[in-house]
Design an enzyme around this catalytic site. Structure first.
Site, PDB file in Angstrom:
ATOM      1  N   THR A  72       0.848  -1.204   0.000  1.00 16.45           N
ATOM      2  CA  THR A  72       0.000   0.000   0.000  1.00 16.45           C
ATOM      3  C   THR A  72       0.876   1.243   0.000  1.00 16.45           C
ATOM      4  O   THR A  72       0.710   2.149  -0.831  1.00 16.45           O
ATOM      5  CB  THR A  72      -0.913   0.006   1.246  1.00 16.45           C
ATOM      6  OG1 THR A  72      -1.768  -1.129   1.168  1.00 16.45           O
ATOM      7  CG2 THR A  72      -1.742   1.277   1.328  1.00 16.45           C
ATOM      8  N   ASN A 151      -5.593  -9.412  -7.610  1.00 13.65           N
ATOM      9  CA  ASN A 151      -5.725 -10.102  -6.326  1.00 13.65           C
ATOM     10  C   ASN A 151      -7.070 -10.789  -6.145  1.00 13.65           C
ATOM     11  O   ASN A 151      -7.210 -11.634  -5.287  1.00 13.65           O
ATOM     12  CB  ASN A 151      -5.476  -9.130  -5.167  1.00 13.65           C
ATOM     13  CG  ASN A 151      -6.423  -7.954  -5.183  1.00 13.65           C
ATOM     14  OD1 ASN A 151      -6.674  -7.355  -6.226  1.00 13.65           O
ATOM     15  ND2 ASN A 151      -6.976  -7.616  -4.042  1.00 13.65           N
ATOM     16  N   GLN A 179       0.866  -9.927  -5.546  1.00 10.20           N
ATOM     17  CA  GLN A 179       0.267 -11.264  -5.652  1.00 10.20           C
ATOM     18  C   GLN A 179       1.146 -12.248  -6.426  1.00 10.20           C
ATOM     19  O   GLN A 179       0.817 -13.431  -6.502  1.00 10.20           O
ATOM     20  CB  GLN A 179      -1.117 -11.175  -6.339  1.00 10.20           C
ATOM     21  CG  GLN A 179      -2.173 -10.483  -5.492  1.00 10.20           C
ATOM     22  CD  GLN A 179      -2.605 -11.297  -4.273  1.00 10.20           C
ATOM     23  OE1 GLN A 179      -2.507 -12.520  -4.254  1.00 10.20           O
ATOM     24  NE2 GLN A 179      -3.082 -10.625  -3.247  1.00 10.20           N
ATOM     25  N   HIS A 201       4.038 -10.247   3.586  1.00  6.65           N
ATOM     26  CA  HIS A 201       3.074 -11.206   4.154  1.00  6.65           C
ATOM     27  C   HIS A 201       2.278 -11.966   3.105  1.00  6.65           C
ATOM     28  O   HIS A 201       1.489 -12.841   3.442  1.00  6.65           O
ATOM     29  CB  HIS A 201       2.121 -10.497   5.127  1.00  6.65           C
ATOM     30  CG  HIS A 201       1.116  -9.591   4.485  1.00  6.65           C
ATOM     31  ND1 HIS A 201      -0.167  -9.993   4.213  1.00  6.65           N
ATOM     32  CD2 HIS A 201       1.207  -8.310   4.056  1.00  6.65           C
ATOM     33  CE1 HIS A 201      -0.826  -8.976   3.661  1.00  6.65           C
ATOM     34  NE2 HIS A 201      -0.011  -7.944   3.558  1.00  6.65           N
ATOM     35  N   THR A 237      12.418   5.043  10.956  1.00  6.91           N
ATOM     36  CA  THR A 237      13.345   3.980  11.371  1.00  6.91           C
ATOM     37  C   THR A 237      12.975   2.680  10.666  1.00  6.91           C
ATOM     38  O   THR A 237      11.811   2.283  10.678  1.00  6.91           O
ATOM     39  CB  THR A 237      13.258   3.782  12.901  1.00  6.91           C
ATOM     40  OG1 THR A 237      13.564   5.033  13.513  1.00  6.91           O
ATOM     41  CG2 THR A 237      14.212   2.713  13.393  1.00  6.91           C
ATOM     42  N   CYS A 325      -9.336  -6.431   1.787  1.00  2.00           N
ATOM     43  CA  CYS A 325      -9.329  -4.987   2.084  1.00  2.00           C
ATOM     44  C   CYS A 325     -10.706  -4.368   1.890  1.00  2.00           C
ATOM     45  O   CYS A 325     -10.992  -3.304   2.419  1.00  2.00           O
ATOM     46  CB  CYS A 325      -8.338  -4.263   1.184  1.00  2.00           C
ATOM     47  SG  CYS A 325      -6.790  -5.113   1.013  1.00  2.00           S
TER      48      CYS A 325
END
Ligand code: PMP
Length: 379
Positions: A72, A151, A179, A201, A237, A325
């Protein structure tokens, strides 16, 4: 209750080997990768090794990888960063009509700021024709965005050809590989992409870490401001443990991807046959070939997909109507509308996606429960 997970396109479990690789970076080997002392240098080394591993896997150079919190953020950075940096050159963008919302929403934002967006529709199987992209090109086009694979319906897009014509026209190409990476071969040079976005992920790495491939020399302003990290391209960071986990996930996919794709495709094809032959009126959405090996996507007539997913969940089987989503939305999916489905068929959709730990027993349980629910029976 034993539960079956058939929603690998939403997220995958983190492989135990990935978890083991990450573990030391939370305590024994912690450090801020920007700190000049030992702890920082150690963290930086681990992160730079991870960058090299990821870059090598997709045919990029390490310095072309910008670590982000996921696809994203990568999509937002590529679209907003490019559009704003190239504003004097042009204000026209071409976006696939079936893109993920993390592409559609920044484009919508740009439209409010005076940019012109052309949405290119796919054919009825979900494939976006390079010819249609070519027709949409204008002298002031600055970016084309078409995902490598969709997706929801798993369509694998002809990115090489789209990349070819973008390169000829000297227009940037962004392709979302969230994907495809780790599931089918991805090489950003072969695809002729200037930007590619991904999330760990989706291929057995941790959530909350991903990357944007930015071809060397592209003009793209930073989006997150407030630090010099990632060569000034993304402040904040860095997630050292996350990047180490992502690199481990890459290493596992490097060795297993081809074999896993073969196994999943066979299982998926059997599942599709069982659904198409077992339920009257059901259709398979998406292309027959040029499809992600782990994706099956159906529409059941006169069925509420959300209710079907809820009933399968009660029976211990996790699937989705489409993208995780957007679940919970009552509107039919923009992807299914774009391929020409009626509202009735679009709302009766079910996505089943397999992965590393899917078994024949899982698909048998899914079919068994689907038969009990019998979504096609006359109400
Ligand atoms: N692009 C695609 C094609 C996706 O499937 C997803 C996840 N559903 C994303 C982008 C966004 O990924 P993340 O939520 O990890 O940022």
């Amino acid at each position: 209750m034993d539960r079956v997970y058939l929603d690998y396109a939403a997220t995958t479990p983190c492989d135990p080997e990935v978890m083991a690789a990450m573990q030391p970076f939370f305590y024994e080997r912690f450090g801020n990768a920007s700190s000049p002392h030992f702890f920082g240098r150690r963290a930086r080394k681990a992160m730079e090794d991870a960058r090299e591993e990821l870059a090598g896997f997709i045919g990029a150079k390490p310095e072309e990888i910008v670590f982000t919190s996921g696809a994203t953020e990568a999509n937002n950075l590529a679209i907003l960063g490019t559009a704003r940096a190239l504003k004097p050159k042009g204000r026209h963008l071409i976006i696939g009509a079936i893109e993920h919302h993390s592409i559609l929403e920044p484009a919508r934002q740009l439209a409010k700021e005076g940019y012109q967006i052309t949405y290119v529709p796919p054919d009825p199987t979900g494939i976006i024709s390079p010819f249609e992209i070519q027709k949409a090109l204008q002298s002031d086009t600055i970016l084309v965005a078409v995902g490598h694979a969709n997706n929801e319906i798993g369509a694998i897009e002809p990115i090489e050809d789209i990349g070819y014509l973008c390169r000829e026209a000297k227009i940037y190409l962004l392709t979302d590989i969230a994907q495809t990476i780790g599931h089918i071969p991805v090489d950003v040079s072969t695809l002729r992409a200037d930007f590619a976005s991904l999330s760990a992920h989706k291929f057995y790495g941790p959530q909350g870490v991903g990357a944007l491939f930015m071809r060397k020399g592209v003009t793209c302003g930073p989006w997150l401001l407030g630090g010099d990290q990632e060569r000034g391209r993304r402040a904040s960071t860095q997630n050292v443990a996350g990047t180490v986990g992502m690199a481990k996930a890459v290493g596992l996919c490097r060795n297993r991807m081809d074999q896993e794709a073969g196994i999943q495709q066979k299982l998926r094809d059997e599942l599709i046959d069982a659904v198409l032959s077992g339920f009257a009126g059901v259709v398979l959405n998406g292309p027959a070939s040029n499809r992600l090996p782990n994706n099956a996507h159906f529409s059941f007539p006169n069925t509420d997909g959300e209710e079907l997913v809820a009933r399968l969940d009660l029976a211990g089987v996790a699937c989705s109507v489409g993208s995780a989503c957007t679940s919970g939305q009552l509107e039919p999916s923009h992807v299914l509308k774009a391929i020409g489905l009626s509202d009735r068929m679009a709302l009766g959709s079910l996505r089943v996606t397999l992965g590393r730990w899917s078994s024949r027993a899982d698909s048998a349980r899914f079919i068994q429960q689907l038969k009990i629910i019998d979504p096609c029976k006359k109400k």
